[in-house]
Structure formats: structure tokens, C-alpha cells
Scaffold this active site. Structure first.
Site, short mmCIF file in Angstrom:
data_model
loop_
_atom_site.label_atom_id
_atom_site.label_comp_id
_atom_site.label_asym_id
_atom_site.label_seq_id
_atom_site.Cartn_x
_atom_site.Cartn_y
_atom_site.Cartn_z
N LYS A 1 26.78 -27.02 29.70
CA LYS A 1 26.38 -25.88 28.89
C LYS A 1 26.59 -24.55 29.60
O LYS A 1 26.73 -23.52 28.95
CB LYS A 1 24.93 -26.05 28.43
CG LYS A 1 24.82 -27.19 27.43
CD LYS A 1 23.46 -27.38 26.85
CE LYS A 1 23.48 -28.46 25.79
NZ LYS A 1 23.64 -29.83 26.35
C1 LIG Z 1 24.05 -30.89 25.61
C2 LIG Z 1 24.62 -32.04 26.37
C3 LIG Z 1 25.45 -32.99 25.75
C4 LIG Z 1 25.77 -33.00 24.27
O1 LIG Z 1 26.43 -31.83 23.84
P1 LIG Z 1 26.71 -31.60 22.28
O2 LIG Z 1 26.57 -30.13 22.09
O3 LIG Z 1 25.72 -32.39 21.55
O4 LIG Z 1 28.11 -32.03 22.03
C5 LIG Z 1 25.99 -34.00 26.54
N1 LIG Z 1 25.70 -34.10 27.86
C6 LIG Z 1 24.90 -33.21 28.48
C7 LIG Z 1 24.60 -33.38 29.93
C8 LIG Z 1 24.34 -32.14 27.77
O5 LIG Z 1 23.53 -31.26 28.40
#
Ligand SMILES: *Cc1c(COP(=O)(O)O)cnc(C)c1O
Length: 504
Positions: free
Chosen positions: A147
Site C-alpha cells: 500500500k
Molecule cells: C491490502 C493488502 C492486500 C489486498 O489488496 P487489494 O486492494 O484487496 O487488492 C494484499 N496483501 C496485503 C499485504 C495488503 O496489505
């Protein structure tokens, strides 16, 4: 949440968006007319430019913003990305979406600064773990999860847009773990934005909590709520539906439905694809996804011209997306807790964007499907099913498969994957090999972010990277509040600079 976008423009002035219908005139602040326009998947919100869409998050009709058309990158431009710095690739990918709302020079400066915060020279390095299998490491940012890639840039873009307009905003969000830390880390020290993150007290990991509670800047606030993640989400939703509060504080959201976050995630598909020989080599990407955000970015990359064979949806035991691909019926079930908590979701909010595309951009059909979802927890995806099956594959991993995949991957290649990434390695194994093609697994978190799960599965606790070694000893600052809307609103109102100093 449908009214969230109302704060666009000056919340208390005459430019409040009041038009309905997709062609309503909107923002009078622009000294230019944006040349790329965004429409809502539900067809009843104003058409907006990139800057407004970035500040809005959700459209006012409850829909999600999509560009009217897809920009294309020429094959020689894609080939030429190989070996270029990540921040330059990011500019090539994002600039066509800004429609003049952000100049190329400003975007370049922001991208350079955002990706300088990463602990690896490649920003998102590739690691080969099999003859045709690579891991794309997206976790070298400040909070060790993917993120950061989008949030670091989003924070700079929001600050920039607000500065140009002479405005401030207050971001309020709920987190089950990764989003909150990424947001606090990205916005710490912002001159224009205050951030308040609600998290369930005692229900996030120590590492996750400390990433929210150790930044010392006065504009970021970690709020431990005596309740569950669902309680936190309900509180945030209630604040956005409390129109007077929302307008008074110029509330904004940075959750995964924010279009600018999706665009910023398209960058690494191109960077990895070009590094491995695109557009002259076939590629498939395998993506651990819950909200369909990260994999939607892969779909956007394909629309822009990156030749992608398959996009593989990797889920954990919460398998709404693989079930939808198999049956054509989107049906919610209860959430089960897993070792990959960032994918423990019941509803994949970004899937609405793909449905809109694959169903021929029929906003009326989306409205009917979402009404059915709200009423009965299910709907048939109809026309979109054939395209979903052609463009995507999907697999889910239960907890036993996750543990086995982590142990087997380490045994076979020496690579230590954390549970979200392991769901994707598991899903990659279900793809039939294509001679000469590359399979790229997205690694969304560093193993040290989930030390308890890793210790249970491998017998060892992974160490934090050296640049984070003080995290576990720094002083924490947080406020614990009861699950009480009025008390939480009072807390935020006392700290938001929009409320205390005015929105100028
Ligand atoms: C947020 C997150 C995801 C999933 O991301 P999406 O926005 O649902 O595609 C996968 N792995 C980690 C470690 C995350 O923080």
C-alpha cells in the site's frame, strides 16, 4: 457513503456540487478544463477531472469513478521502460490520467520524492524463484506492505491539489492493519491534511499498531476503538453520512476505492513487465487480492497496452472472487479470520469497476446489481461472466495450503514468503506453463510484518529490516475511545485544522 464526494470544492460555499446526471457542470476552481474525465459506475454523479476524483474517493451516487477512455502506451515506449528508474516509469504511466490537473513537472517531482522513501534502489525489485517464476517485491516502503507504493504518491498529490486551491482536508479511515499505517506514514507532516485512523483496540499486530502510533507529527492520529474492525468501519461510514460534520471538516477518504491509488499501482505492472521483456514476451501476473484493487490495476495496465495473458486472482479462504469466476454469481458469506488478514473481506469493492467494464459500461445494470447485493447479498454478473473467465483465472488457498506453500517455497528456492504472497504462489501453481512466458507473483508484504504467523508456520520469527529496528522501542502515542460516534467526532473536531483554523 454515497454522499462522500459532497465536500468537493469549498464545502460551505456556492460551488457545492448540486447537479445530477453524468454531464453536470462541476468544479469552477480549475483554471483549465481537465482533458481526461471520469464517470461514475452508477451513472448518476457529476463527471469530474483527476484532481476532484482524487479528493472525492467515492462518487456521490455511491459508485466508483472510471476514466471515460483508456490511454494507450506505444509498444516502443513500453520496451524503453526496461532499466529506467521507477519514478520515471511512474510518470509515463500516471501522466496520461491527470488530464492537465497536475503538470508533468510537478508529477515528476512528487514521484521522485515518493519513491525515494523506499528501502530498495529498484523500488519494486524482481526475485526469480523458479525457471519461469518471479516474485515482484512491493514491500520495500516505510510500512512494509504494497500500500505504500500508492499511498506515498497519493499523499503528495492530495497536498499539491489542495495547496493549489488553498484548501485543507481531514482524512478519516478505518483499518484492519495495513492501510492505516500506510496512510499515517504517507501524510505525516502534511501542511494541508490531518489524518485520523480508527483501529480495533488490541486486534492489530504489534508491528501494525506501532507503525500507526510512533510517528510524532501533530497532524496524524491513531485512535484505538473499543470494538471490532466492523465497528470502526461503521463509525467512519456514520461520520461521512453525518453531512454537517463531513462538510465542517472537509472529510476525505483514501481507501482502496480511490482512483488515484489504483493508477499509482499500475506503475509496477509496467516496470516488472518491461524488465522481463514486455511487450515481446508473454506475461501473467498472480495477485493476492481481496478488494480487487491491486488486480484491477493489472487490468488497467492491460487496457493501456501491456500484453498480459492472464491475471490470476489469488484469495485466501475468503473466496468470493474465485466463486464468482466459477459460477457467475457474486454472493457474500461470513468472513473467516486467516493468517493473511488484509484479504479477510466479505465484499470486493473494486470489483464494481470491472463489472462496469465487462458489462459494456451499463450503469443501469450496475445499479440493479448493487441493489440486489444490498437486499439479498448476491447478484448474477450476467454478461460480464464470459469476459471474466477469458481475462482472469482464480484460485483460493486455505490455511493448510498457505503453510505448506511457505515451507515448500523456502525449501525449493530459499525464498521466504509471507501468507498473502503465499496465496499467490499457490495460485501460480494452478496456471498451465506457457513456453517462454513469465509468471510474476506479487509479494504484497514483508514477512516481518506478520511475525506470529511466520513463527507458527516456519518455527522462526523474521527480523525487521535494519531501517525499522527502532520501531519496537519507540514511544507510542494513541488515544483509546469507546465505540461512541459522538465522542469520536468530538475528538476529531478538536484536532482537525479545517475545524480549528478554517478551510483556507
Ligand atoms: C491490502 C493488502 C492486500 C489486498 O489488496 P487489494 O486492494 O484487496 O487488492 C494484499 N496483501 C496485503 C499485504 C495488503 O496489505
Amino acid at each position: 457513503m454515497g454522499a462522500l464526494a459532497l465536500f468537493l470544492g469549498h464545502p460551505r460555499s456556492t460551488v457545492r456540487l448540486s447537479g445530477h446526471g453524468r454531464n453536470s457542470p462541476t468544479n469552477v476552481h480549475h483554471e483549465h478544463k481537465p482533458t481526461v474525465l471520469y464517470i461514475s459506475t452508477r451513472g448518476e454523479a457529476p463527471t469530474l477531472g483527476f484532481a476532484d476524483v482524487t479528493l472525492a474517493g467515492l462518487a456521490r451516487d455511491g459508485g466508483l469513478y472510471m476514466p471515460q477512455t483508456w490511454p494507450k502506451l506505444a509498444p516502443d515506449m513500453i520496451a524503453g521502460m526496461a532499466g529506467r528508474p521507477f519514478h520515471e516509469i511512474a510518470v509515463e504511466v500516471i501522466a496520461p490520467f491527470t488530464g492537465g490537473d497536475i503538470s508533468r513537472a510537478d508529477l515528476s517531482a512528487m514521484a521522485r520524492d515518493a519513491y525515494a522513501q523506499f528501502g530498495h534502489a529498484a523500488v519494486t525489485p524482481l526475485v526469480q524463484i523458479g525457471p519461469d517464476l518471479w516474485v515482484l517485491e512491493l514491500f520495500h516502503g516505510p510500512t512494509l506492505a504494497f500500500k505504500d507504493v500508492a499511498m506515498q504518491l497519493l499523499a503528495r498529490m492530495m497536498d499539491h491539489v489542495l495547496a493549489k486551491r488553498g484548501q485543507r482536508a481531514t482524512i478519516v479511515g478505518a483499518t484492519s492493519g495495513d492501510t492505516g499505517g500506510a496512510a499515517i506514514e504517507a501524510f505525516r507532516g502534511s501542511k494541508r491534511v490531518d489524518v485520523v485512523i480508527l483501529f480495533p483496540d488490541g486486534r492489530v499486530s504489534d508491528v501494525q499498531r506501532r507503525m500507526m502510533t510512533t510517528p510524532t507529527e501533530a497532524n496524524v492520529h491513531a485512535l484505538a476503538v473499543d470494538g471490532t474492525f466492523d465497528d470502526c468501519q461503521a463509525l467512519v461510514k456514520a461520520m461521512f453520512n453525518h453531512h454537517a460534520f463531513r462538510d465542517r471538516l472537509a472529510l476525505s477518504a483514501v481507501n482502496s476505492i480511490n482512483w488515484a491509488r489504483i493508477v499509482a499501482q499500475v506503475t509496477y505492472y509496467f516496470a516488472a513487465g518491461a524488465a522481463l521483456g514486455a511487450p515481446h514476451r508473454k506475461l501473467s501476473f498472480v495477485v493476492p487480492t481481496g478488494n480487487f484493487g491491486d488486480i484491477l490495476a493489472g487490468y488497467v495496465a492491460r487496457q493501456m497496452g501491456l500484453p498480459i495473458e492472464k491475471l490470476v486472482i489469488a484469495s485466501n479462504a475468503n473466496d468470493i472472487l474465485p466463486r464468482t469466476l466459477a459460477t457467475g454469481v457474486y454472493e457474500t458469506r461470513g468472513v473467516v479470520a486467516t493468517t493473511s488478514p488484509s484479504m479477510d473481506i466479505q465484499v470486493s469493492s473494486n470489483f464494481e469497476r470491472y463489472l462496469f467494464e465487462a458489462g459494456g459500461r451499463d450503469a443501469g445494470a450496475i445499479r440493479a446489481q448493487m441493489a440486489s447485493l444490498a437486499q439479498s447479498g448476491r447478484f448474477e454478473i450476467g454478461k460480464a461472466h464470459a469476459r471474466l473467465k477469458a481475462e482472469f483465472a482464480a484460485a483460493s488457498a486455505d490455511e493448510k495450503a498457505v503453510a505448506e506453500t511457505i515451507r515448500r517455497t523456502e525449501r525449493q528456492s530459499g525464498y521466504l514468503a509471507e501468507p498473502h504472497t503465499a496465496c499467490a504462489i499457490h495460485a501460480a501453481d494452478t496456471l498451465a506453463p506457457v513456453p517462454g512466458a513469465a509468471r510474476i507473483v506479487l509479494a504484497t508484504a514483508h514477512p516481518a510484518k506478520f511475525p506470529d504467523a511466520m513463527a507458527e508456520i516456519t518455527g522462526r520469527r523474521p527480523a525487521l529490516p535494519p531501517r525499522l529496528k527502532s520501531l519496537m522501542t519507540e514511544v507510542e502515542r494513541m488515544t483509546v475511545l469507546p465505540n461512541d460516534l459522538a465522542a469520536i467526532e468530538r475528538f476529531i473536531e478538536a484536532r482537525s485544522r479545517v475545524a480549528t483554523e478554517g478551510n483556507r
